[in-house]
Design an enzyme around this catalytic site. Sequence first.
Site, PDB file in Angstrom:
ATOM      1  N   SER B  54       0.796  -1.220   0.000  1.00  0.00           N
ATOM      2  CA  SER B  54       0.000   0.000   0.000  1.00  0.00           C
ATOM      3  C   SER B  54       0.831   1.273   0.000  1.00  0.00           C
ATOM      4  CB  SER B  54      -0.941   0.010   1.200  1.00  0.00           C
ATOM      5  OG  SER B  54      -0.197  -0.153   2.388  1.00  0.00           O
ATOM      6  N   HIS B  92       1.595   3.781   7.171  1.00  0.00           N
ATOM      7  CA  HIS B  92       0.974   4.685   6.212  1.00  0.00           C
ATOM      8  C   HIS B  92       1.375   6.117   6.522  1.00  0.00           C
ATOM      9  CE1 HIS B  92      -2.541   1.905   4.775  1.00  0.00           C
ATOM     10  NE2 HIS B  92      -1.381   1.602   4.244  1.00  0.00           N
ATOM     11  N   ASP B 119      -7.657   5.718   5.374  1.00  0.00           N
ATOM     12  CA  ASP B 119      -7.724   4.499   6.169  1.00  0.00           C
ATOM     13  C   ASP B 119      -8.935   4.402   7.063  1.00  0.00           C
ATOM     14  OD1 ASP B 119      -4.146   4.409   6.781  1.00  0.00           O
ATOM     15  OD2 ASP B 119      -5.370   3.768   5.082  1.00  0.00           O
TER      16      ASP B 119
END
Lengths: 167, 176
Positions: B54, B92, B119
């Site tokens: 990701s 992230h 998210d």
Amino acid sequence: MHSFGYRLNGLLTFAVTILALMCVIASLSDNLNIPSPSAEIQIMNINWFQKQPKGSDEVSLTMNISADLQSLFTWNTKQVFIFVAAEYETRKNSLNQVSLWDAIIPAKERAKFWIRSSNKYRFVDHGKNLRGKEFNLTLHWHVMPKTGKMFADKIVMSGYSLPEEYI
Amino acid sequence: MGWIEENMKSTHFRQILSQAISLGMVISSALIIWKGLIYITGSESPVVVVLSGSMEPGFKRGDILFLYMNKDPIRAGQIVVFNDGRDVPIVHRVIEVHEQRDSKEADILTKGDANPHDDRMLYTSSNRWLQRKYIMGRAVGFLPYVGWLTIIMTDKPIIKYILLGALGLLVITSKE
């Protein structure tokens, strides 16, 4: 002392140590580079500015973003991740940062650019505080190396404001 | 009885004992280094392996990240590792920060670079925002490919046992 196992062990240890040392030196060489980036953002248009049914303010705007980030690239750079964030204060919050747009620059040749775009991500407040709000637009960049330490910095451009009434 | 006493007095017993002690020393020094790293970096897991794609093309599966955590405030753009009660922590980037004036508590939103959406759907127990307490560290450096060994060992545990068995055998049979 001269068996195959010992020789293999010695060779592998030496190889791993040298590789690790090379990664550290590559990362340190990034410190020799002194970047001198420049950027400019203009707001072309406030497309709309409304209060959502759940009660938070939301803005859509179109920006002209131009920047020259070529000096950030070194031989150890894999990519540069850039994003534009709106920063403002409200009565309840001392700082709000909302990311509006981002991009990945994979190579030095693409680091000098001009783009017109509406905000990629929704500019939604944590309340109803955006009317007449003054805000800064910051261009952040994050230099991601092939190995080693990552660098990040930003340029702050101030003087933008939102209209007093909903459009 | 006499046979046991004979064995205890032989140097064979001392050899086994000294090998057990050196094994113990190796394990304890590894533990000391690990705990020392946790203390210096201020993060519960100072090194993490990237497990998903990701954050591509910046971080690929199998890279390892070095984390560091201090009292500096969380700001947009930082790459953080957070765990809000899930099996594996997620790496992230922070894209939104709303920091309150008085308490300095902040609401944080994250998103993977390669993901189209933020998210919010991933946060456990229908939280709309993350808080600082869920964040284990900021990524400050990285090494490519080195984490593949950990991924292979997790996916095929048999390899982990083979490696450990071989290591144990090496320690026991070495004559030093």
